[in-house]
Design a protein around this motif. Structure first.
Motif, PDB file in Angstrom:
ATOM      1  N   GLY A 103       0.797  -1.220   0.000  1.00 52.15           N
ATOM      2  CA  GLY A 103       0.000   0.000   0.000  1.00 52.15           C
ATOM      3  C   GLY A 103       0.832   1.273   0.000  1.00 52.15           C
ATOM      4  N   LYS A 104       2.152   1.149   0.175  1.00 53.39           N
ATOM      5  CA  LYS A 104       3.005   2.336   0.223  1.00 53.39           C
ATOM      6  C   LYS A 104       3.969   2.401  -0.956  1.00 53.39           C
ATOM      7  N   GLU A 105       3.826   1.497  -1.906  1.00 55.06           N
ATOM      8  CA  GLU A 105       4.711   1.518  -3.064  1.00 55.06           C
ATOM      9  C   GLU A 105       4.399   2.727  -3.939  1.00 55.06           C
ATOM     10  N   GLU A 106       5.434   3.260  -4.546  1.00 58.75           N
ATOM     11  CA  GLU A 106       5.255   4.372  -5.469  1.00 58.75           C
ATOM     12  C   GLU A 106       4.479   3.860  -6.680  1.00 58.75           C
ATOM     13  N   GLU A 107       3.409   4.539  -6.990  1.00 60.19           N
ATOM     14  CA  GLU A 107       2.559   4.119  -8.104  1.00 60.19           C
ATOM     15  C   GLU A 107       2.849   5.000  -9.318  1.00 60.19           C
ATOM     16  N   ILE A 108       3.032   4.367 -10.474  1.00 55.78           N
ATOM     17  CA  ILE A 108       3.219   5.095 -11.722  1.00 55.78           C
ATOM     18  C   ILE A 108       1.828   5.453 -12.236  1.00 55.78           C
ATOM     19  N   LYS A 109       1.556   6.728 -12.437  1.00 60.00           N
ATOM     20  CA  LYS A 109       0.237   7.168 -12.861  1.00 60.00           C
ATOM     21  C   LYS A 109       0.196   7.602 -14.313  1.00 60.00           C
ATOM     22  N   GLU A 110       1.377   7.843 -14.907  1.00 65.32           N
ATOM     23  CA  GLU A 110       1.419   8.259 -16.301  1.00 65.32           C
ATOM     24  C   GLU A 110       2.822   8.045 -16.841  1.00 65.32           C
ATOM     25  N   ILE A 111       2.899   7.959 -18.148  1.00 60.40           N
ATOM     26  CA  ILE A 111       4.197   7.827 -18.805  1.00 60.40           C
ATOM     27  C   ILE A 111       4.258   8.753 -20.010  1.00 60.40           C
ATOM     28  N   GLU A 112       5.448   9.126 -20.387  1.00 62.00           N
ATOM     29  CA  GLU A 112       5.710   9.905 -21.599  1.00 62.00           C
ATOM     30  C   GLU A 112       6.651   9.066 -22.444  1.00 62.00           C
ATOM     31  N   SER A 113       6.418   9.017 -23.734  1.00 64.34           N
ATOM     32  CA  SER A 113       7.292   8.253 -24.617  1.00 64.34           C
ATOM     33  C   SER A 113       7.211   8.824 -26.024  1.00 64.34           C
ATOM     34  N   THR A 114       7.839   8.107 -26.932  1.00 60.69           N
ATOM     35  CA  THR A 114       7.810   8.455 -28.347  1.00 60.69           C
ATOM     36  C   THR A 114       7.268   7.267 -29.106  1.00 60.69           C
ATOM     37  N   ILE A 115       6.466   7.512 -30.097  1.00 63.54           N
ATOM     38  CA  ILE A 115       5.909   6.439 -30.922  1.00 63.54           C
ATOM     39  C   ILE A 115       6.985   5.982 -31.902  1.00 63.54           C
ATOM     40  N   SER A 116       7.253   4.666 -31.918  1.00 66.52           N
ATOM     41  CA  SER A 116       8.245   4.143 -32.863  1.00 66.52           C
ATOM     42  C   SER A 116       7.575   3.511 -34.077  1.00 66.52           C
ATOM     43  N   ALA A 117       6.302   3.074 -33.925  1.00 64.39           N
ATOM     44  CA  ALA A 117       5.572   2.486 -35.062  1.00 64.39           C
ATOM     45  C   ALA A 117       4.078   2.606 -34.799  1.00 64.39           C
ATOM     46  N   VAL A 118       3.307   2.688 -35.887  1.00 62.86           N
ATOM     47  CA  VAL A 118       1.842   2.731 -35.800  1.00 62.86           C
ATOM     48  C   VAL A 118       1.312   1.811 -36.880  1.00 62.86           C
ATOM     49  N   ARG A 119       0.293   1.036 -36.535  1.00 62.60           N
ATOM     50  CA  ARG A 119      -0.385   0.220 -37.541  1.00 62.60           C
ATOM     51  C   ARG A 119      -1.860   0.202 -37.215  1.00 62.60           C
ATOM     52  N   ASP A 120      -2.682  -0.087 -38.211  1.00 63.13           N
ATOM     53  CA  ASP A 120      -4.119  -0.212 -37.989  1.00 63.13           C
ATOM     54  C   ASP A 120      -4.435  -1.652 -37.618  1.00 63.13           C
ATOM     55  N   SER A 121      -5.320  -1.824 -36.641  1.00 62.83           N
ATOM     56  CA  SER A 121      -5.770  -3.163 -36.271  1.00 62.83           C
ATOM     57  C   SER A 121      -6.922  -3.562 -37.196  1.00 62.83           C
ATOM     58  N   ALA A 122      -7.420  -4.774 -37.035  1.00 65.88           N
ATOM     59  CA  ALA A 122      -8.498  -5.277 -37.889  1.00 65.88           C
ATOM     60  C   ALA A 122      -9.754  -4.418 -37.799  1.00 65.88           C
ATOM     61  N   ASP A 123      -9.970  -3.791 -36.631  1.00 67.76           N
ATOM     62  CA  ASP A 123     -11.162  -2.944 -36.473  1.00 67.76           C
ATOM     63  C   ASP A 123     -10.909  -1.500 -36.895  1.00 67.76           C
ATOM     64  N   GLY A 124      -9.747  -1.212 -37.461  1.00 69.85           N
ATOM     65  CA  GLY A 124      -9.450   0.118 -37.975  1.00 69.85           C
ATOM     66  C   GLY A 124      -8.877   1.082 -36.955  1.00 69.85           C
ATOM     67  N   LEU A 125      -8.737   0.657 -35.708  1.00 69.79           N
ATOM     68  CA  LEU A 125      -8.174   1.530 -34.678  1.00 69.79           C
ATOM     69  C   LEU A 125      -6.656   1.340 -34.613  1.00 69.79           C
ATOM     70  N   ALA A 126      -5.957   2.362 -34.160  1.00 69.45           N
ATOM     71  CA  ALA A 126      -4.494   2.365 -34.169  1.00 69.45           C
ATOM     72  C   ALA A 126      -3.897   1.498 -33.070  1.00 69.45           C
ATOM     73  N   VAL A 127      -2.780   0.869 -33.399  1.00 74.60           N
ATOM     74  CA  VAL A 127      -1.931   0.187 -32.423  1.00 74.60           C
ATOM     75  C   VAL A 127      -0.604   0.934 -32.426  1.00 74.60           C
ATOM     76  N   PHE A 128      -0.210   1.441 -31.262  1.00 79.58           N
ATOM     77  CA  PHE A 128       1.012   2.222 -31.124  1.00 79.58           C
ATOM     78  C   PHE A 128       2.098   1.343 -30.515  1.00 79.58           C
TER      79      PHE A 128
END
Length: 179
Positions: A103-128
């Motif tokens: 209950g006292k561990e540091e919790e990661i609430k957000e991350i920042e990164s860079t996109i290295s690749a993007v593709r469309d999934s079968a339903d047309g939505l992006a996969v990063f």
């Protein structure tokens, strides 16, 4: 005479990493430490310099051997934080693998990164695919206009959901994909 050997350096690193633990509430620590670590700590009680040095030499050699066999792992807070960031988005059981009282561990609430690749999934939505290899899938229909090289900000949403913003654009819902 104190020697500067890899064993002594490892012992110094271990002592530095363990110092913050000594300041914490002792009830938050495991009841038993690994015997190979206890052996190093117990050397402090010896009053004779030669006996203490011999004890340190033996116990540090055993500690280094345990590390080499991967029977014991030593990690600093920076390594633990980076590991937690790499696991961000996965639902994991509550294990005390990364230190800290329950209950006292540091919790990661957000991350920042860079996109290295993007593709469309079968339903047309992006996969990063992010710079660290993590894959996230968009789950709602907002346009992200994602391209490799753009920044991405992912944060926790309500009820275990996650939201992503590509290049400071509008947030869309995303889910972490297993590798």
């Amino acid at each position: 005479m104190l020697r500067s050997t890899p064993g002594c350096i490892a012992l110094a690193a271990l002592a530095i990493a363990a110092a913050p633990l000594a300041a914490r509430d002792k009830s938050a620590l495991p009841k038993e430490l690994p015997p190979v670590f206890e052996a190093v700590v117990n050397c402090r009680a010896l009053t004779s310099d030669s006996e203490r040095l011999a004890c340190y030499d033996r116990s540090v050699a055993a500690l280094a051997a345990a590390r080499d066999k991967e029977d014991i792992v030593v990690a600093d807070r920076t390594t633990i934080r980076e590991t937690k960031k790499g696991l961000f988005g996965f639902t994991l059981p509550k294990l005390r693998l990364f230190g800290g009282a329950e209950g006292k561990e540091e919790e990661i609430k957000e991350i920042e990164s860079t996109i290295s690749a993007v593709r469309d999934s079968a339903d047309g939505l992006a996969v990063f695919t992010l710079a660290d290899g993590a894959r996230w899938k968009q789950t709602d229909g907002g346009a992200t206009f994602a391209r490799p090289g753009l920044s991405i900000h992912i944060k926790r949403g309500a009820l275990g959901s996650y939201l992503a913003s590509v290049d400071k654009g509008a947030f869309v819902r995303v889910v972490r994909l297993s590798q």
